[in-house]
Write an enzyme that holds these catalytic residues in place. Structure first.
Site: not given
Ligand SMILES: NC(=O)c1ccc[n+]([C@@H]2O[C@H](COP(=O)([O-])OP(=O)(O)OC[C@H]3O[C@@H](n4cnc5c(N)ncnc54)[C@H](O)[C@@H]3O)[C@@H](O)[C@H]2O)c1
Ligand SMILES: N[C@@H](CCO)C(=O)O
Ligand code: NA
Length: 436
Positions: A19, A50-51, A108, A132, A204, A208, A310
């Protein structure tokens, strides 16, 4: 929170994976337009990953591995969090909000457990908290619940809110594809969580559901309040049983606000597989798409549909929030605060009315149907439909019930499984929607 006077809005981005990478791309490609909409340029002040050495595509001057330092830097106005998970993210976001930085997040899991303290930290400094992207990806759903429907009384929110499991169930149903190969494909496409058991075991979707119930019913509902079942137990036999009845199987989140016979109001939130008629609009929702129905007293029924997972679809929701935060900063105002004034009790799953589909393999002899019917009647469960098919010395019996408390239905199934005349309980699943 301070008003910005003519200068740019400076953004700290935490996480640049599926994302975050799309957020950076769209900011670079659409920066001019976003500035025009926001009323000020929106610039990246830093990117924590992180890297850093693994990101040659990003400007080295912006990269850091120290998110904790970045979030409270003086030159940062807004923190966009796209790392995921609860710790250490919770600490970073609390520190940012306490320092007056607004936060946009897609997380979430964190919101479903800690939205209360995050909102309190935002209130203390006058910062904004927008999320959102945390529910149903690109679909504008939380803003309608928080803002557009703030004048109405919402009674039900129901739908498909996990793209990965919907992708798997759609493929199992349409092509008979195997469970694990489809899950691998969902991960490759960037839909699945870092640990995909969060998707398949329903965590998950339960996060939500907690967020949706909190916003819809003005009550703090956490992940622990949500009854959760995933799709790991959904078998080819369940899908075949559904097909015989003209139904299919979807993982649904169902949030309800109900008033009992004594006039006492409560809310419930649950996530579990459901058989729905193929004619139901949710049955046609395929792949990683999500769809959510909202029912409200004055508005009636609303439906929200679109890409629920996605990189780019989720980035669309993140950037919409970023523009909203930037506009608030430019105007010197704030977005909506937490609304938990109703503070309704959460009703346990056992008391929630549901309907069951039960498919049994039984002995093919006189009196069997009567024994099975007696088990339902003994628990006060009324039967809506029965189908019987014979094969050699066995028969298959399918029972669909009317609404009954979920605990009574569970007890009935337990008792039926112990009857001598029942060889096997082939499939048990809750049903929604009327048959045609
Ligand atoms: N992928 C989706 O379709 C989708 C949709 C909606 C919401 N979300 C949510 O968005 C968030 C990000 O998801 P993603 O799919 O982009 O994840 P991802 O695994 O692709 O990216 C995570 C990023 O976080 C960084 N990171 C991890 N630990 C870090 C640390 N300690 N310090 C700094 N950076 C660190 C990683 O380097 C990586 O850049 C999660 O909360 C997820 O639930 C994802
Ligand atoms: N893993 C999530 C991402 C979107 O929140 C899903 O599959 O729906
Ligand atoms: Na959304």
């Amino acid at each position: 929170m301070s008003k910005v006077d003519g200068r740019a809005i400076r953004v700290a981005l935490l996480g640049c994976g599926t994302v975050g990478g799309e957020v950076v791309r769209i900011l670079a490609e659409q920066g001019g337009e976003l500035a025009a909409r926001a009323g000020a340029p929106v610039e990246l002040a830093g990117i924590a990953v992180r890297r850093p050495d693994k990101h040659p595509e990003l400007p080295p001057g912006l990269l850091t591995a120290d998110a904790a330092e970045l979030v409270t830097r003086d030159d940062v106005d807004v923190v966009v969090e796209l790392v995921g998970g609860i710790e250490p993210v919770r600490g970073w976001l609390l520190a940012a909000l306490r320092a007056g930085k607004s936060v946009v997040t897609a997380n979430k899991a964190l919101l479903a457990e800690h939205s209360g303290e995050l909102f309190e930290a935002a209130d203390a400094s006058g910062a904004d908290l927008y999320f959102e992207a945390a529910v149903a990806g690109a679909i504008p759903l939380l803003r309608p619940l928080r803002e557009s429907l703030a004048g109405d009384r919402i009674t039900r929110v129901m739908g498909i809110v996990n793209g990965t499991t919907n992708y798997i169930l759609s493929a199992m149903d349409s092509t008979g594809a195997g469970y694990s190969e489809t899950l691998d494909e969902a991960s490759r496409l960037g839909y699945a969580e870092a640990d995909p058991t969060a998707d398949v075991d329903g965590y998950d979707a339960a996060s939500k559901a907690a967020i949706l119930a909190s916003l819809a019913f003005h009550t703090r509902v956490t992940a622990a309040d949500v009854h959760r079942e995933g799709i790991a137990e959904v078998t080819a036999a369940d899908l075949a049983a559904a097909r015989i009845l003209g139904r299919t199987v979807k993982l649904l989140a169902i949030c309800e606000r109900v008033t009992d016979d004594n006039g006492v109001e409560s809310v419930s939130a649950r996530v579990h597989p459901v058989m729905i008629p193929r004619s139901h609009q949710l049955a046609g929702v395929g792949g990683a798409f999500n769809a959510v129905y909202v029912e409200a007293d004055a508005a009636g029924e609303l439906m929200f549909y679109g890409q629920g997972a996605g990189g780019a679809p989720t980035a669309s929701a993140v950037l919409g929030d970023l523009v909203a935060v930037a506009r608030n900063r430019v105007a010197g105002g704030r977005g909506p605060r937490e609304s938990a004034h109703a503070a309704l009790p959460v009703r346990p799953m056992g008391q929630t009315p549901t309907r069951y589909h039960v498919s049994l393999s039984v002995a093919d002899r006189a009196g069997v149907l009567a024994q099975v019917a007696q088990a339902f009647a003994g628990h006060g469960v009324s039967i809506a439909a029965v189908r019987q098919r014979d094969a050699d010395d066995r028969a298959s019996l399918v029972v669909v019930t009317h609404l009954a408390p979920d605990a009574a239905l569970q007890s009935t199934v337990d008792e039926i499984g112990k009857l001598d005349v029942v060889h096997e309980v082939v499939s048990v699943m809750r049903v929604e929607g009327e048959d045609q």
